[in-house]
Design an enzyme around this catalytic site. Structure first.
Site, PDB file in Angstrom:
ATOM      1  N   TYR A  19       0.827  -1.201   0.000  1.00 20.20           N
ATOM      2  CA  TYR A  19       0.000   0.000   0.000  1.00 20.20           C
ATOM      3  C   TYR A  19       0.867   1.260   0.000  1.00 20.20           C
ATOM      4  O   TYR A  19       1.377   1.694   1.018  1.00 20.20           O
ATOM      5  CB  TYR A  19      -0.935   0.015   1.208  1.00 20.20           C
ATOM      6  CG  TYR A  19      -1.826  -1.195   1.342  1.00 20.20           C
ATOM      7  CD1 TYR A  19      -2.204  -1.952   0.231  1.00 20.20           C
ATOM      8  CD2 TYR A  19      -2.303  -1.592   2.586  1.00 20.20           C
ATOM      9  CE1 TYR A  19      -3.020  -3.067   0.358  1.00 20.20           C
ATOM     10  CE2 TYR A  19      -3.134  -2.707   2.724  1.00 20.20           C
ATOM     11  CZ  TYR A  19      -3.475  -3.435   1.605  1.00 20.20           C
ATOM     12  OH  TYR A  19      -4.280  -4.543   1.740  1.00 20.20           O
ATOM     13  N   HIS A  59       0.190 -12.359   1.574  1.00 16.04           N
ATOM     14  CA  HIS A  59      -0.582 -11.404   0.787  1.00 16.04           C
ATOM     15  C   HIS A  59      -0.719 -11.858  -0.665  1.00 16.04           C
ATOM     16  O   HIS A  59       0.262 -11.885  -1.418  1.00 16.04           O
ATOM     17  CB  HIS A  59       0.114 -10.035   0.831  1.00 16.04           C
ATOM     18  CG  HIS A  59      -0.759  -8.896   0.428  1.00 16.04           C
ATOM     19  ND1 HIS A  59      -0.298  -7.594   0.335  1.00 16.04           N
ATOM     20  CD2 HIS A  59      -2.076  -8.832   0.101  1.00 16.04           C
ATOM     21  CE1 HIS A  59      -1.281  -6.801  -0.019  1.00 16.04           C
ATOM     22  NE2 HIS A  59      -2.367  -7.533  -0.181  1.00 16.04           N
TER      23      HIS A  59
END
Length: 344
Positions: free
Chosen positions: A77, A161
């Site tokens: 992010y 992830h």
């Protein structure tokens, strides 16, 4: 292998001993507590458009004021910007009072390519590049870098992830590495986070994860996680965190330009969302309230994770999440074929 606390392999870290206040649920058998509504920190990593430091700080502060105590981030992010901003905003609060999760699998390396990161969805300079790495060494290195950016000596939860295209390495090396870190007390809970339900079901069945994060696959428009993942998690005592409750926008504000799973919403899904919105309004509730309530209703779900980029968005989500949705609304959706029988 479960829950011992010898010296951390990452250095002199504080063993995990989660005792946050104002939380009501725990992740699996881990004892790690979470608030039912969680703060997704992708947006404060400049998701799609730039966001000022002050606005990012205010969003986290507003979440705290609303009783949110679970905060989720990742190196992906904003190439670490989300982790840095989240850590800085939480520094004013006692470490024992909140839960933080981050992710491994995308390791950041310095890059001199220049330009921006908008191809990956973040309005930040491309000072780093992502390297897919679910190796045991990659897991350790990625987590160590995350701790530095967050300014913390531990995180409470670590997810693999998006291992969609890296299943072999994730199961062979990444997951065992997380299990070792949990056994050594470096982290309190481990799991995987994905935009699909099928591989998450495999994690639930074949490993000793505490939690899985399923984004966008258990919503008013997509109930795929309800077929196997959620029932299997409930049977095995594994918690599920539901992300993407609005399917990236369509269930927040259904209109022709709305997005569904980060692309323009197909007409048939827009029509379905509008029909659900009309039904909600007939019962005196908003579509966002219904969307959040649906995600949280299943007994396997420990928290609903919502990405917000401003104090106003946080306040709205908290208010919508607290709204009571009448049973008659769910019944109407089932009778109209807008929800399968047995849901909500």
């Amino acid at each position: 292998m479960r829950r011992t606390t010898p010296r951390s392999p990452l250095g002199e870290r504080t063993p995990v001993s989660p005792t946050p206040t104002r939380t009501t649920r725990t992740l699996g058998r881990s004892g790690v507590p979470v608030s039912p509504l969680a703060f997704g920190a992708a947006a404060i990593g400049n998701l799609y458009t730039p966001l000022g430091e002050e606005q990012a700080h205010e969003a986290v502060s507003a979440a705290w004021q609303r009783g949110i105590r679970y905060f989720d981030t990742a190196p992906h992010y904003g190439l670490g910007l989300s982790e840095r901003r989240l850590g800085a905003a939480l520094r004013a609060h006692p470490r024992a009072d909140y839960t933080v999760s981050t992710k491994v699998g995308r390791r950041l390396e310095p890059s001199g390519a220049g330009g921006d990161d908008l191809a990956h969805g973040f309005a930040v300079p491309a000072t780093s590049r992502r390297v897919w790495d679910f190796s045991a060494d990659g897991v350790r290195r990625t987590l160590e870098a995350s701790l530095e950016r967050l300014g913390l000596d531990r995180v409470d939860v670590v997810y693999l992830h998006d291992p969609d295209d890296h299943a072999e390495e994730a199961f062979r090396e990444g997951y065992p590495a997380l299990e070792r870190l949990r056994a050594e007390g470096v982290v309190g809970a481990i799991g995987a986070g994905m935009n699909q339900a099928e591989m998450l079901t495999r994690f639930v069945r074949d490993t000793d994860v505490d939690v899985v994060l399923c984004a966008g696959r258990y919503t008013l428009l997509d109930q795929r996680a309800g077929a196997e993942l959620l029932p299997e998690a409930a049977r095995r005592g594994v918690s599920v965190v539901i992300g993407g409750p609005f399917n990236s926008g369509l269930l927040a504000d259904p209109r022709p330009t709305a997005t569904y799973d980060y692309a323009t919403a197909p007409p048939e899904l827009l029509d379905r969302a509008l029909r659900i919105k009309e039904a909600a309004e007939r019962h005196g509730v908003g579509l966002r309230a219904a969307a959040l309530r649906f995600c949280s209703a299943h007994p396997a779900v420990a928290a609903v994770l919502v990405g917000t980029r401003s104090a106003a968005e946080v306040a709205d989500c908290a208010e919508q999440f607290a709204t009571t949705v009448p049973d008659a609304f769910w019944q109407e959706l089932r009778e109209a074929g807008l929800l399968p029988s047995g849901t909500a």
